[in-house]
Scaffold this motif. Structure first.
Motif, PDB file in Angstrom:
ATOM      1  N   GLY A   3     -65.251 -21.918 -37.698  1.00 36.34           N
ATOM      2  CA  GLY A   3     -63.926 -21.761 -37.108  1.00 36.34           C
ATOM      3  C   GLY A   3     -63.952 -21.420 -35.627  1.00 36.34           C
ATOM      4  N   PRO A   4     -64.788 -20.451 -35.202  1.00 36.98           N
ATOM      5  CA  PRO A   4     -64.845 -20.113 -33.779  1.00 36.98           C
ATOM      6  C   PRO A   4     -65.271 -21.293 -32.904  1.00 36.98           C
ATOM      7  CG  PRO A   4     -65.806 -18.359 -35.078  1.00 36.98           C
ATOM      8  CD  PRO A   4     -65.560 -19.493 -36.025  1.00 36.98           C
ATOM      9  N   THR A   7     -62.315 -23.670 -32.719  1.00 34.87           N
ATOM     10  CA  THR A   7     -61.275 -23.027 -31.906  1.00 34.87           C
ATOM     11  C   THR A   7     -61.598 -23.134 -30.420  1.00 34.87           C
ATOM     12  OG1 THR A   7     -60.766 -21.444 -33.668  1.00 34.87           O
ATOM     13  CG2 THR A   7     -60.078 -20.855 -31.439  1.00 34.87           C
ATOM     14  N   THR A  10     -61.223 -26.875 -29.212  1.00 37.65           N
ATOM     15  CA  THR A  10     -59.813 -27.264 -29.169  1.00 37.65           C
ATOM     16  C   THR A  10     -59.095 -26.590 -28.010  1.00 37.65           C
ATOM     17  OG1 THR A  10     -59.832 -27.510 -31.583  1.00 37.65           O
ATOM     18  CG2 THR A  10     -57.687 -27.401 -30.511  1.00 37.65           C
ATOM     19  N   SER A  11     -59.348 -25.303 -27.808  1.00 35.07           N
ATOM     20  CA  SER A  11     -58.713 -24.562 -26.714  1.00 35.07           C
ATOM     21  C   SER A  11     -59.131 -25.123 -25.360  1.00 35.07           C
ATOM     22  CB  SER A  11     -59.073 -23.082 -26.792  1.00 35.07           C
ATOM     23  OG  SER A  11     -58.659 -22.521 -28.020  1.00 35.07           O
ATOM     24  N   THR A  53     -53.229 -30.451 -31.955  1.00 36.11           N
ATOM     25  CA  THR A  53     -54.071 -29.248 -31.867  1.00 36.11           C
ATOM     26  C   THR A  53     -53.441 -28.065 -32.601  1.00 36.11           C
ATOM     27  OG1 THR A  53     -53.083 -28.731 -29.701  1.00 36.11           O
ATOM     28  CG2 THR A  53     -55.181 -29.928 -29.708  1.00 36.11           C
ATOM     29  N   SER A  54     -52.112 -28.032 -32.650  1.00 35.17           N
ATOM     30  CA  SER A  54     -51.463 -26.941 -33.391  1.00 35.17           C
ATOM     31  C   SER A  54     -51.815 -27.027 -34.874  1.00 35.17           C
ATOM     32  CB  SER A  54     -49.945 -26.983 -33.192  1.00 35.17           C
ATOM     33  OG  SER A  54     -49.370 -28.102 -33.825  1.00 35.17           O
ATOM     34  N   PHE A  57     -55.411 -25.791 -35.292  1.00 32.68           N
ATOM     35  CA  PHE A  57     -55.459 -24.323 -35.372  1.00 32.68           C
ATOM     36  C   PHE A  57     -54.977 -23.837 -36.740  1.00 32.68           C
ATOM     37  CE2 PHE A  57     -55.005 -24.466 -30.567  1.00 32.68           C
ATOM     38  CZ  PHE A  57     -56.304 -24.064 -30.331  1.00 32.68           C
ATOM     39  N   ILE A  60     -57.616 -24.322 -39.344  1.00 33.25           N
ATOM     40  CA  ILE A  60     -58.679 -23.306 -39.252  1.00 33.25           C
ATOM     41  C   ILE A  60     -58.288 -22.067 -40.058  1.00 33.25           C
ATOM     42  CG2 ILE A  60     -59.910 -21.762 -37.686  1.00 33.25           C
ATOM     43  CD1 ILE A  60     -59.661 -23.934 -35.534  1.00 33.25           C
ATOM     44  N   LYS A  61     -57.011 -21.704 -39.974  1.00 35.40           N
ATOM     45  CA  LYS A  61     -56.534 -20.558 -40.765  1.00 35.40           C
ATOM     46  C   LYS A  61     -56.688 -20.812 -42.266  1.00 35.40           C
ATOM     47  CE  LYS A  61     -52.974 -19.164 -37.413  1.00 35.40           C
ATOM     48  NZ  LYS A  61     -51.507 -18.988 -37.215  1.00 35.40           N
ATOM     49  N   THR A  65     -63.138 -25.044 -41.786  1.00 33.88           N
ATOM     50  CA  THR A  65     -64.533 -24.976 -41.343  1.00 33.88           C
ATOM     51  C   THR A  65     -65.406 -24.137 -42.275  1.00 33.88           C
ATOM     52  OG1 THR A  65     -63.919 -23.096 -39.941  1.00 33.88           O
ATOM     53  CG2 THR A  65     -63.914 -25.273 -38.915  1.00 33.88           C
ATOM     54  N   THR A 248     -60.967 -33.980 -31.660  1.00 31.83           N
ATOM     55  CA  THR A 248     -60.240 -33.264 -30.607  1.00 31.83           C
ATOM     56  C   THR A 248     -60.782 -33.629 -29.236  1.00 31.83           C
ATOM     57  OG1 THR A 248     -59.814 -31.395 -32.099  1.00 31.83           O
ATOM     58  CG2 THR A 248     -59.619 -30.973 -29.732  1.00 31.83           C
TER      59      THR A 248
END
Length: 267
Positions: A3-4, A7, A10-11, A53-54, A57, A60-61, A65, A248
C-alpha cells in the motif's frame, strides 16, 4: 502490504500532472492567450486521472495491495470492483491524453501526410477506447457478477463473455496500440520542425521534450506482463498491485510529458 508503495507512486504522478497542468494553463492563458482544443482535452484528461487516482486510493483502503489470505471475502470482492472501475477510467484517461497530444501536433503540422498520420491515430484511439470500454463494462451478465464471483458468500449467478484470458488479450492489443501511438507522436515532431527556421539547439530541445511521450508507451509495455500474472496468480489482490502502479504511471507520465511540451515560452 504494498500500500505505501502504490500510495507514493500515485501521489507523485498526480502531483506532477497537476503541477505541469497549472504551468501549462499559465503559459497558454496569460502568456500566449491561446487556450486551444489540446488544452481543453488535457484538462479533461486530468479530471479523469484525478478521479482514477481517487479510486486507487480507495482500493488501497480496501486491501488491493495485500494478500488474499489477509482479507475477508467481502474485501476481495470490493478490491475487484475497484479494479473494474479503475480500468474504465484508465482507458478514458489515456485516450484523452493521446487526443490532446494529437491536437497539439495538429497546431504545428503543415504537410498533408503529417496530418493524415495524426488523424488516423485519432480515429484508432477513439474506436479502440470505445470497444475496450464496452467490452470491459459488459463483460459479465449481470454486470456485478464481475466482482461478486470472487466472493463465495454471494449467491449471484451469472456468466462472463470475456474471461481472464479475454481481458489479457484486450490489454495486449491496447499495449500494442499505445506503444505505436506514443512512439509515433514522439518521432513525428522531428519531421514537422526539421525544415523550420529554428536553431539546431531549439529543435533538439523541442524533440527531446515531446519525445518524453515514449516513456508512457514504455510504461504500457512494462504493465502487460503483470496483467497476465493476475490471471495465473492465486493471490489476485496482491498481484493487482503492479498493474495499479504501472497503470498510474502511464497516464500520469503522459499528462506530464504533454504539458511540459507546451512550456517552452515559460523558459
Amino acid at each position: 502490504n504494498r500500500g505505501p508503495q502504490l500510495t507514493a507512486v500515485t501521489s507523485l504522478f498526480l502531483s506532477l500532472a497537476w503541477l505541469s497542468m497549472m504551468l501549462r494553463t499559465y503559459v497558454r492563458v496569460r502568456m500566449l492567450r491561446s487556450f486551444g482544443l489540446d488544452d481543453w482535452l488535457a484538462v479533461a484528461a486530468l479530471v479523469l486521472f484525478t478521479i482514477y487516482t481517487s479510486f486507487v486510493f480507495e482500493s488501497i483502503k480496501h486491501g488491493v495491495t495485500k494478500h488474499v489470505s489477509d482479507l475477508s471475502p467481502s474485501q476481495v470482492e470490493q478490491v475487484i470492483k475497484d479494479f473494474y472501475i479503475n480500468d474504465i477510467f484508465f482507458f478514458s484517461t489515456t485516450a484523452l491524453v493521446k487526443l490532446s497530444v494529437s491536437a497539439l501536433l495538429l497546431r504545428i503540422a503543415v504537410k498533408r501526410y503529417q496530418r493524415y498520420i495524426i488523424y488516423s491515430q485519432v480515429v484508432v484511439t477513439v474506436l479502440f477506447t470505445v470497444v475496450t470500454t464496452v467490452l470491459m463494462m459488459f463483460s459479465c451478465r449481470p454486470i456485478e457478477y464481475f466482482w461478486t464471483r470472487y466472493n463465495p458468500l454471494h449467491t449471484t449467478n451469472g456468466t462472463c463473455i470475456v474471461d481472464g484470458t479475454g481481458v489479457t488479450i484486450i490489454l495486449y492489443v491496447y499495449v500494442g496500440h499505445a506503444v505505436i501511438a506514443d512512439f509515433t507522436f514522439a518521432i513525428l515532431p522531428w519531421y514537422i520542425i526539421r525544415g523550420s527556421s529554428l536553431t539546431p539547439r531549439d529543435k533538439v530541445s523541442i524533440i527531446a521534450v515531446l519525445g518524453m511521450g515514449m516513456l508512457a508507451g514504455i510504461a504500457a509495455a512494462v504493465r502487460t506482463p503483470y496483467v497476465h500474472h493476475i490471471e495465473t496468480s492465486g493471490d489476485i489482490t496482491y498481484a493487482v498491485a503492479d498493474v495499479s502502479i504501472w497503470g498510474t504511471i502511464e497516464p500520469g507520465l503522459g499528462l506530464f510529458a504533454a504539458s511540459v511540451g507546451t512550456l517552452r515560452p515559460l523558459f
